[in-house]
Structure formats: structure tokens, C-alpha cells
Design a protein around this motif. Sequence first.
Motif, PDB file in Angstrom:
ATOM      1  N   ALA A 123     -18.689 -28.097  21.499  1.00  0.00           N
ATOM      2  CA  ALA A 123     -18.202 -26.629  21.167  1.00  0.00           C
ATOM      3  C   ALA A 123     -18.813 -25.619  22.024  1.00  0.00           C
ATOM      4  N   ALA A 124     -19.686 -26.039  22.800  1.00  0.00           N
ATOM      5  CA  ALA A 124     -20.458 -24.729  23.534  1.00  0.00           C
ATOM      6  C   ALA A 124     -19.532 -24.271  24.628  1.00  0.00           C
TER       7      ALA A 124
ATOM      8  N   ALA B 245     -25.441 -23.658  17.453  1.00  0.00           N
ATOM      9  CA  ALA B 245     -26.221 -22.340  16.940  1.00  0.00           C
ATOM     10  C   ALA B 245     -24.962 -21.052  17.031  1.00  0.00           C
TER      11      ALA B 245
ATOM     12  N   ILE C 121     -19.610 -24.482  32.350  1.00  0.00           N
ATOM     13  CA  ILE C 121     -19.991 -24.567  31.067  1.00  0.00           C
ATOM     14  C   ILE C 121     -18.904 -25.061  30.318  1.00  0.00           C
TER      15      ILE C 121
ATOM     16  N   MET D 258     -18.696 -14.563  19.821  1.00  0.00           N
ATOM     17  CA  MET D 258     -17.840 -14.751  20.949  1.00  0.00           C
ATOM     18  C   MET D 258     -16.775 -13.609  21.155  1.00  0.00           C
TER      19      MET D 258
ATOM     20  N   ILE E 179     -12.810 -28.602  21.457  1.00  0.00           N
ATOM     21  CA  ILE E 179     -12.483 -27.275  20.856  1.00  0.00           C
ATOM     22  C   ILE E 179     -11.739 -26.518  21.946  1.00  0.00           C
TER      23      ILE E 179
HETATM   24  N1  LIG Z   1     -13.966 -17.414  18.335  1.00  0.00           N
HETATM   25  C1  LIG Z   1     -12.977 -17.515  18.509  1.00  0.00           C
HETATM   26  O1  LIG Z   1     -12.034 -16.794  18.300  1.00  0.00           O
HETATM   27  C2  LIG Z   1     -12.578 -18.701  19.526  1.00  0.00           C
HETATM   28  C3  LIG Z   1     -11.192 -19.093  19.590  1.00  0.00           C
HETATM   29  C4  LIG Z   1     -10.752 -20.150  20.292  1.00  0.00           C
HETATM   30  C5  LIG Z   1     -11.716 -21.067  20.586  1.00  0.00           C
HETATM   31  N2  LIG Z   1     -13.125 -20.731  20.474  1.00  0.00           N
HETATM   32  C6  LIG Z   1     -14.081 -21.883  20.904  1.00  0.00           C
HETATM   33  O2  LIG Z   1     -14.861 -22.370  19.830  1.00  0.00           O
HETATM   34  C7  LIG Z   1     -16.100 -22.878  20.499  1.00  0.00           C
HETATM   35  C8  LIG Z   1     -17.157 -22.047  19.775  1.00  0.00           C
HETATM   36  O3  LIG Z   1     -17.037 -20.683  19.888  1.00  0.00           O
HETATM   37  P1  LIG Z   1     -17.569 -19.447  18.882  1.00  0.00           P
HETATM   38  O4  LIG Z   1     -16.478 -18.605  18.564  1.00  0.00           O
HETATM   39  O5  LIG Z   1     -18.564 -20.097  18.009  1.00  0.00           O
HETATM   40  O6  LIG Z   1     -18.689 -18.894  20.080  1.00  0.00           O
HETATM   41  P2  LIG Z   1     -20.085 -18.442  19.660  1.00  0.00           P
HETATM   42  O7  LIG Z   1     -20.440 -17.579  21.096  1.00  0.00           O
HETATM   43  O8  LIG Z   1     -20.584 -17.951  18.503  1.00  0.00           O
HETATM   44  O9  LIG Z   1     -20.819 -20.012  19.895  1.00  0.00           O
HETATM   45  C9  LIG Z   1     -21.101 -20.338  21.378  1.00  0.00           C
HETATM   46  C10 LIG Z   1     -22.418 -21.262  21.375  1.00  0.00           C
HETATM   47  O10 LIG Z   1     -22.481 -21.739  22.745  1.00  0.00           O
HETATM   48  C11 LIG Z   1     -23.549 -21.766  23.047  1.00  0.00           C
HETATM   49  N3  LIG Z   1     -23.607 -21.560  24.693  1.00  0.00           N
HETATM   50  C12 LIG Z   1     -23.150 -20.738  25.311  1.00  0.00           C
HETATM   51  N4  LIG Z   1     -23.345 -21.223  26.675  1.00  0.00           N
HETATM   52  C13 LIG Z   1     -23.963 -22.417  26.614  1.00  0.00           C
HETATM   53  C14 LIG Z   1     -24.436 -22.988  27.789  1.00  0.00           C
HETATM   54  N5  LIG Z   1     -24.457 -22.934  28.839  1.00  0.00           N
HETATM   55  N6  LIG Z   1     -25.256 -24.261  27.307  1.00  0.00           N
HETATM   56  C15 LIG Z   1     -25.471 -24.472  25.963  1.00  0.00           C
HETATM   57  N7  LIG Z   1     -24.967 -23.851  25.054  1.00  0.00           N
HETATM   58  C16 LIG Z   1     -24.250 -22.615  25.175  1.00  0.00           C
HETATM   59  C17 LIG Z   1     -24.281 -20.484  22.539  1.00  0.00           C
HETATM   60  O11 LIG Z   1     -25.512 -20.363  22.635  1.00  0.00           O
HETATM   61  C18 LIG Z   1     -23.419 -20.275  21.162  1.00  0.00           C
HETATM   62  O12 LIG Z   1     -24.412 -20.760  20.280  1.00  0.00           O
HETATM   63  C19 LIG Z   1     -16.105 -22.360  21.966  1.00  0.00           C
HETATM   64  O13 LIG Z   1     -15.773 -23.718  22.479  1.00  0.00           O
HETATM   65  C20 LIG Z   1     -14.888 -21.519  21.990  1.00  0.00           C
HETATM   66  O14 LIG Z   1     -14.314 -21.510  23.167  1.00  0.00           O
HETATM   67  C21 LIG Z   1     -13.516 -19.817  19.945  1.00  0.00           C
END
Ligand SMILES: NC(=O)c1ccc[n+]([C@@H]2O[C@H](COP(=O)([O-])OP(=O)(O)OC[C@H]3O[C@@H](n4cnc5c(N)ncnc54)[C@H](O)[C@@H]3O)[C@@H](O)[C@H]2O)c1
Length: 249
Positions: A92-93, A17, A115, A192, A140
Motif C-alpha cells: 500500500a506504500a 503507517a 516507490i 495523502m 492498492i
Molecule cells: N487517500 C486516497 O484518496 C487514495 C485514493 C486512491 C488510492 N490511494 C492509495 O492508497 C494507498 C495508501 O494511501 P493513504 O491515503 O493511506 O496515504 P498516506 O500518505 O496516509 O500513507 C502512505 C504511507 O506510505 C508510506 N510511504 C510513503 N513513501 C514510502 C516509501 N518510499 N517507502 C515506504 N513507505 C512509504 C508513508 O510513510 C505512509 O505511511 C496508496 O497506495 C495510495 O496511492 C489513496
Amino acid sequence: MIDNNLQNQVVILTGAAGGIGSAIARKLHRSGARVVLADFNVESASKLASSLDPQGDTVLAIGYEASSSSDADAVVSACISRFGHIDHVIPAAAIYEDQPLATMTDEQWRRTMAINLDGVFFICRQSIPHIRSGGSIVTIASSAAHEGSSSGHVHYGTSKGGILGFTKSLARELAPNIRVNAVSPGTIDTPMVQELLRQEGDKWLSGTPLGRFGSGEEVANVVAFLCSDASSYITGSALHVNGGLYMGG
Ligand SMILES: NC(=O)c1ccc[n+]([C@@H]2O[C@H](COP(=O)([O-])OP(=O)(O)OC[C@H]3O[C@@H](n4cnc5c(N)ncnc54)[C@H](O)[C@@H]3O)[C@@H](O)[C@H]2O)c1
């Protein structure tokens, strides 16, 4: 021309999500995959599922707590009952909480590890016996795994460094039948990092040669590539999607 055709392949996606997760879900579903959308936020995952396939034949949304081994079991069981097997797993969570290390509690440290790192172990362990030969795992990671995290996020940077070691080690263990790779995003404009962008956006932008933040779709394109046969000779790698923010190996 890259062929990202994933027709009838079955994908388990956690964090489905989120900003990046939902872009991955849309991309893989467009490429023909059947997708299990697992997320803590089951309401958003269900809305996403309905938008992808109102009949629900090719998607399944399921509530899931990443730090729970039994929730990982439940996601895998639901996937097998509905679709019969697994081709790709994309854990990806993750969470990205602000807390300087000197004042970090044991619980705060453990929560991020539970997590971001344990959760990846649980869902991969449960899935592996069901992944068909030729399938893959795409983790990820983050540019934080390669160059350290932003200030106040040592636990996050540590967990993502762990993801890289996990990915490379598991790639050896599962070869030659299952490939395991990581994507390492830089700064991607999703929920995030909204607070980081508000506080330090200019700093991160000025360090990004392409002069903008990335989108979930730009990460999803690389995840789809790593799932597809177009990447058939790639395993144990981390592909950077960061606009040049980090150029190391
Ligand atoms: N956005 C960035 O700049 C960035 C950079 C590097 C890596 N990432 C990685 O990409 C991935 C996705 O991140 P994003 O930017 O889409 O973040 P986001 O916060 O938009 O999405 C994270 C999702 O994980 C879910 N989540 C959180 N805790 C959870 C739990 N305990 N159990 C189940 N689901 C859970 C949330 O409900 C959310 O839907 C992550 O692994 C993040 O570390 C993001």
C-alpha cells in the motif's frame, strides 16, 4: 454474512503507517492475522504495532524504503524468521506529489515510479516463493488508474494504471494457487490527499454520488474481504471503493 476470519494467517503490509494502511492493519489484526507493518515512517509503524499488540507476539514493525529491492528482501526475511511463511501481501506504500508534467524533472517522474510501481514489484517478487497456497496479493490502485488522475498528478495516475496491469497479469501467472486483486479507492480522507481536499474538495465532493469522502476503514473492509475465503472465486479483479465517483469497469 461475510466471513473475514484470517486466524493465524500472515500478512505483509507496506505503507502500514498511513491512513489506509493503518486501517488495514487494525482490520486484519482484529480478524486474527499476524501482520508485518513495513513503512518508511518506522516510528509510526512501531506505535501502531504497540497499540495492536503490546507484547509484540502477533505484529512486527519494520523500517522500509519501498523503492529499495534490498529493503523488500529484508522485510520478507524478517517475516519468515518471525512467522515462518506468508499468506497475504498488501503493498500500500505510495506517494502523491504535485507536479505538472511540462515542468516535471526526470527525478520526480522516477521517484513516483520507483516507490509506487517498482516497490510493488520488489515486495511481491520476494514474497511469492513464500506465499502459501490459498493466499493472495491485494494491490492498492486508485480511481486515477481507471479515469485518469487529478491535474498535476500524471506520474501518479500512470503508476496506478501500471498497478492494474501488474495485478491482472500476475493473477494469471499465479493461478490457481494464489489470487491477485486490486482495490481502487476514490477520494479517501487520509494525509495523502489533505492538500487536494483543501484546494479542490468541493469539486470532488460534488462528483461523488454518496456525498462524502471515504474512510480508511471502508477500504480496509474490502481488502479483508479480498484476503478471505469469502472471495475465493475472485482473481484479476479491481474492486472500486469510491462512493460512486467512478462507475466504469
Ligand atoms: N487517500 C486516497 O484518496 C487514495 C485514493 C486512491 C488510492 N490511494 C492509495 O492508497 C494507498 C495508501 O494511501 P493513504 O491515503 O493511506 O496515504 P498516506 O500518505 O496516509 O500513507 C502512505 C504511507 O506510505 C508510506 N510511504 C510513503 N513513501 C514510502 C516509501 N518510499 N517507502 C515506504 N513507505 C512509504 C508513508 O510513510 C505512509 O505511511 C496508496 O497506495 C495510495 O496511492 C489513496
